[in-house]
Design an enzyme around this catalytic site. Structure first.
Site, mmCIF file in Angstrom:
data_model
loop_
_atom_site.group_PDB
_atom_site.id
_atom_site.type_symbol
_atom_site.label_atom_id
_atom_site.label_comp_id
_atom_site.label_asym_id
_atom_site.label_seq_id
_atom_site.Cartn_x
_atom_site.Cartn_y
_atom_site.Cartn_z
ATOM 1 N N LYS A 22 32.990 35.826 33.191
ATOM 2 C CA LYS A 22 34.143 36.703 33.457
ATOM 3 C C LYS A 22 34.411 36.778 34.958
ATOM 4 C CE LYS A 22 33.746 41.424 33.718
ATOM 5 N NZ LYS A 22 34.400 41.900 34.936
ATOM 6 N N ASN A 23 33.352 36.960 35.739
ATOM 7 C CA ASN A 23 33.564 37.183 37.166
ATOM 8 C C ASN A 23 33.913 35.910 37.928
ATOM 9 O OD1 ASN A 23 33.120 39.825 36.661
ATOM 10 N ND2 ASN A 23 31.133 39.962 37.687
ATOM 11 N N CYS A 116 35.959 49.508 35.666
ATOM 12 C CA CYS A 116 34.938 50.456 35.226
ATOM 13 C C CYS A 116 34.793 51.593 36.221
ATOM 14 C CB CYS A 116 33.601 49.738 35.097
ATOM 15 S SG CYS A 116 33.546 48.659 33.680
ATOM 16 N N ARG A 121 35.491 53.093 44.297
ATOM 17 C CA ARG A 121 35.492 51.643 44.530
ATOM 18 C C ARG A 121 36.619 51.332 45.512
ATOM 19 N NH1 ARG A 121 34.292 48.528 38.906
ATOM 20 N NH2 ARG A 121 33.863 46.818 40.323
ATOM 21 N N ASP A 305 24.947 44.515 37.673
ATOM 22 C CA ASP A 305 25.523 44.380 36.327
ATOM 23 C C ASP A 305 24.450 44.225 35.245
ATOM 24 O OD1 ASP A 305 28.017 44.621 37.391
ATOM 25 O OD2 ASP A 305 28.579 42.520 37.191
ATOM 26 N N ARG A 397 35.940 43.812 27.237
ATOM 27 C CA ARG A 397 36.454 43.317 28.525
ATOM 28 C C ARG A 397 35.600 42.171 29.046
ATOM 29 N NH1 ARG A 397 35.889 47.121 32.695
ATOM 30 N NH2 ARG A 397 36.340 45.211 33.788
HETATM 31 C C1 UD1 Z 1 32.138 42.513 41.591
HETATM 32 C C2 UD1 Z 1 31.987 42.241 40.130
HETATM 33 C C3 UD1 Z 1 31.217 43.350 39.445
HETATM 34 C C4 UD1 Z 1 29.896 43.589 40.156
HETATM 35 C C5 UD1 Z 1 30.094 43.764 41.646
HETATM 36 C C6 UD1 Z 1 28.793 43.830 42.436
HETATM 37 C C7 UD1 Z 1 33.969 40.969 39.580
HETATM 38 C C8 UD1 Z 1 35.254 40.908 38.861
HETATM 39 N N1 UD1 Z 1 33.293 42.129 39.518
HETATM 40 O O1 UD1 Z 1 32.883 43.726 41.716
HETATM 41 O O2 UD1 Z 1 30.986 42.964 38.087
HETATM 42 O O3 UD1 Z 1 29.291 44.759 39.639
HETATM 43 O O4 UD1 Z 1 30.858 42.661 42.184
HETATM 44 O O5 UD1 Z 1 28.032 42.698 42.196
HETATM 45 O O6 UD1 Z 1 33.511 40.002 40.168
HETATM 46 N N2 UD1 Z 1 33.120 48.074 48.786
HETATM 47 C C9 UD1 Z 1 33.686 48.790 49.823
HETATM 48 N N3 UD1 Z 1 34.930 48.425 50.265
HETATM 49 C C10 UD1 Z 1 35.616 47.377 49.718
HETATM 50 C C11 UD1 Z 1 35.024 46.659 48.663
HETATM 51 C C12 UD1 Z 1 33.778 47.032 48.209
HETATM 52 O O7 UD1 Z 1 33.105 49.742 50.334
HETATM 53 O O8 UD1 Z 1 36.735 47.098 50.172
HETATM 54 C C13 UD1 Z 1 31.784 48.470 48.278
HETATM 55 C C14 UD1 Z 1 31.828 48.950 46.818
HETATM 56 O O9 UD1 Z 1 32.182 50.305 46.745
HETATM 57 C C15 UD1 Z 1 30.430 48.670 46.350
HETATM 58 C C16 UD1 Z 1 30.042 47.417 47.129
HETATM 59 O O10 UD1 Z 1 30.972 47.322 48.207
HETATM 60 O O11 UD1 Z 1 29.577 49.718 46.768
HETATM 61 C C17 UD1 Z 1 30.104 46.140 46.314
HETATM 62 O O12 UD1 Z 1 31.369 46.017 45.715
HETATM 63 P P1 UD1 Z 1 32.023 44.592 45.437
HETATM 64 O O13 UD1 Z 1 31.031 43.516 45.719
HETATM 65 O O14 UD1 Z 1 33.321 44.541 46.147
HETATM 66 O O15 UD1 Z 1 32.285 44.651 43.888
HETATM 67 P P2 UD1 Z 1 33.539 44.117 43.094
HETATM 68 O O16 UD1 Z 1 34.068 42.893 43.759
HETATM 69 O O17 UD1 Z 1 34.460 45.239 42.813
#
Ligand code: UD1
Length: 418
Positions: A22-23, A116, A121, A305, A397
């Protein structure tokens, strides 16, 4: 309302080839917008989030058709730069369309993404990076308006190695003049898969899988073919199910080293784990042993995850296991439901203490998020008696026909209307 009725207690025996990730497929579908060619994307899992991405691509003007497990995206007719709110809210990764749409059309109108509920986020890193590349982004309430007269390559240092921000910036950088360096980039295998897809389109991207990704922008992007990586989190979930219920399971299609932190936990918990180049076999007697503290961390650390499915497997164990969730601040919503099944788990802030119990018992529980929902299935398979799991929208999902996969291994699960 749909629910899964799970009768626990059956061992899981056999082998399965794990679904496409998925990711990986979600950023790749967003990336297919960047050029004017046709992308043939194989090994696409049939998931709600994939359907939502396809709906977004179609809204933007792409022609998308399904051929077996492949999605064929013709991005030549793209003629819009807005994504409707209902589609944005379907999933978190809709935010990846920001970089892709801006790169392709020079403007973007979106709203804040859904996904989720795991605590706040933010997308500040996505926005800061795109702004550094020359995009102007205005936020009005939950709406985002982006425009640019032309993106330009630059150096971006991410404060934290965000998967989504790394991907968004890689996408935009392909359409930026000059070279972009993304430092402190996420190193997840799905980033490497995105790089491979972008290269197949004609992009000049290197460094994925390390902390620095370098993109030389504005190379011509054309037709391409790509096979999506297999889903290491789905693999971890099925291994957790076999570990919890007992059994002998071979998961094929996933590279062992991508799962080593998870399989390491199962070995320590008393399972026998062996691996081929792209397969993992796990044998379990069912009741596990508690293990040393599990800290979630960016790849190559223990994946956040996999936290819920592994916690569910360790709920019925000898001894105690401590979890520390370092990625998301509110990722223990499944704990309340696991307790309904008889688990003894306490949480405080980012820490969860799992005191293994000798027996779980079937109960009615509700999935509150994707991986937490998968954890409930794992626990229900290890429980005595019947459980009823609702909230399947979350589970669907990310898992392709999860009850079918598990029933083929001997589980007793029926999807039914309640
Ligand atoms: C992706 C994955 C999700 C997984 C996560 C962490 C997809 C579609 N989803 O989510 O399944 O759980 O990586 O491995 O690939 N953060 C900030 N600012 C930002 C972006 C992120 O502070 O602009 C923080 C988030 O709050 C979190 C951390 O960074 O604490 C990691 O988030 P991130 O790696 O961005 O996760 P996703 O890309 O949303």
């Amino acid at each position: 309302m749909e629910c899964l009725q799970v009768r626990g207690g059956s061992r899981l025996e056999g082998s399965l080839t794990v679904q496409g990730a998925k990711n990986s497929v979600l950023p790749i579908l967003a990336a297919s917008l960047l050029g004017e060619g046709v992308s043939v994307i194989r090994n696409c899992p049939a998931l709600r989030d994939v359907a939502a991405s396809v709906a977004i691509l179609r809204h933007l003007g792409c022609r998308v058709r399904q051929e077996g497990d492949a999605l064929v995206v013709d991005a030549s007719p793209v003629d819009r730069c807005d994504v409707p709110e209902d589609l944005m809210r379907e999933m978190r990764s809709s935010v990846l369309f920001l970089g892709a749409v801006l790169g392709r059309t020079g403007c973007a109108e979106l709203c804040l993404p859904g996904g989720c509920e795991l605590g706040p986020r933010p997308i500040d890193l996505h926005l800061k990076g795109l702004e550094a590349m020359g995009a102007e982004i205005r936020q009005e309430g939950s709406h985002l308006y982006g425009c640019t007269k032309g993106l330009r390559g630059c150096d971006v240092q991410l404060a934290t190695p965000s998967v989504g921000a790394t991907e968004n910036l890689m996408l935009a950088a392909c359409r930026a003049r000059g070279t972009t360096q993304i430092r402190n980039a996420a190193r997840e295998p799905e980033i490497v898969d995105l790089q491979q897809f972008l290269r197949a389109m004609g992009a000049d991207v290197r460094g994925a899988g390390t902390g620095t990704v370098v993109v030389r922008g504005m190379t011509p992007l054309g037709d391409c073919e790509h096979t999506v990586l297999c889903d290491r989190i789905a693999a971890a979930t099925y291994l957790a199910a076999a570990a919890a219920a007992g059994g002998d399971l071979e998961v094929r299609g996933v590279a062992y080293r991508q799962l080593s932190t998870v399989t390491g936990v199962f070995s320590e918990a008393g399972c026998r784990v062996s691996s081929g180049e792209t397969s993992v076999r796990l044998r379990s007697e069912g009741r596990l042993r508690g293990v040393g503290p599990i800290h979630t961390a960016p790849y190559p650390g223990f994946p956040t995850d996999a936290q819920a499915p592994v916690m569910a497997a360790l709920a019925r164990s000898y001894g105690t296991t401590v979890f520390v969730e370092n990625i998301f601040s509110s990722r223990y919503r499944h704990v309340r439901e696991l307790r309904r099944l008889g688990a003894d788990i306490r949480t405080e802030g980012r820490v969860a203490v799992v005191r293994g119990v000798p027996r779980l018992r079937g109960a009615a529980v509700r999935a509150t998020d994707l991986r937490g929902g998968a954890g409930l299935i794992v626990a229900a398979l290890a429980a005595h008696g019947e459980s009823e799991i609702t909230g399947l929208d979350h589970i669907d999902r990310g898992y392709e026909h999860i009850e079918g996969v598990l029933c083929a291994l001997g589980a007793e699960i029926v999807r039914t209307e309640r």
